[in-house]
Design a protein around this motif. Structure first.
Motif: not given
Length: 229
Positions: A96-109, A117-127
């Motif tokens: 099974q593929a790994p499941i992990a994510f790392f999101a940053h850059q809040v759209k509306d601070v 809901i605080i939306i982080f609009e960019k991801t470094f990782t989104n397995e």
């Protein structure tokens, strides 16, 4: 003449005696044969009965062995199938593929709406593609034990109230206050999430002066990883 008669009588007597002895001996032989025949018949009957008993015992043991062998084969087959299924499941987990994510850059601070809901609009990782940058929601691709971490920064002389939510329930939250500088705070949780359940970050308390801060040195982030199924 007289002597001759006496001799003849003697011979007749001896012949009679011999005849009686022969008849007696024949009788004894006949009886012996009859006794032997009876004894042999009894022995044959006993041998036959013993053989029948042994034959029944052998058949009984054969049936018992067949039953035991059948039960053992069924049990072994069942155990083998169970172990095979475990190996298949284990192989599936390993593959099974790994499941992990790392999101940053809040759209509306701005945190001026409670429960927003605080939306982080960019991801470094989104397995596993569980995190949606358009909604800010993480949807668990598979059920299991997950670890989530939230890192937020605030303006000086300002408060922010942040909560980690699963299916509408706040699982963990924090209050961050920037005293004389831009202050950052981190909190996290390890929890079990079922497949399809959603996790997100929100403002638990709102205000016109509540606002996240971010620059090239300070990042607001939301991350999660599947620890085990």
């Amino acid at each position: 003449m007289i002597r001759t008669e006496i001799k003849v009588e003697t011979m007749v007597y001896e012949i009679k005696k011999t005849e009686d002895n022969i008849i007696s001996t024949l009788g004894d032989i006949k009886q012996t044969v009859a006794d032997f025949t009876d004894m042999f018949s009894d022995m044959r009957g006993n041998i036959t009965d013993e053989m029948l008993k042994r034959d029944k015992e052998i058949k009984r043991r054969e049936e018992s062995f067949k039953t035991l062998f059948k039960e053992t084969r069924i049990n072994l087959t069942s155990d083998i199938e169970a172990e095979k299924e475990k190996l298949i499941q284990l192989q599936g987990k390993l593959e099974q593929a790994p499941i992990a994510f790392f999101a940053h850059q809040v759209k509306d601070v701005k945190l001026d709406i409670t429960d927003e809901i605080i939306i982080f609009e960019k991801t470094f990782t989104n397995e596993g593609t569980g995190y949606d940058t358009s909604t800010g929601l993480f949807t668990a691709p598979v059920g299991g034990l997950y670890q989530f971490v939230v890192h937020t920064c605030v303006y000086p002389k300002n408060y922010i109230y942040i909560g980690l939510v699963m299916e509408g329930n706040v699982i963990a939250n924090t209050v961050n206050y920037g005293d004389s500088s831009h202050c950052c705070n981190t909190f996290g949780v390890i929890m079990r999430v079922r497949s399809g359940e959603k996790v997100w970050v929100k403002a638990t308390v709102s205000g016109s002066n509540y606002q996240l801060y971010q620059d090239s040195y300070r990042m607001n982030t939301f991350s999660g990883v599947l620890v085990s199924n």
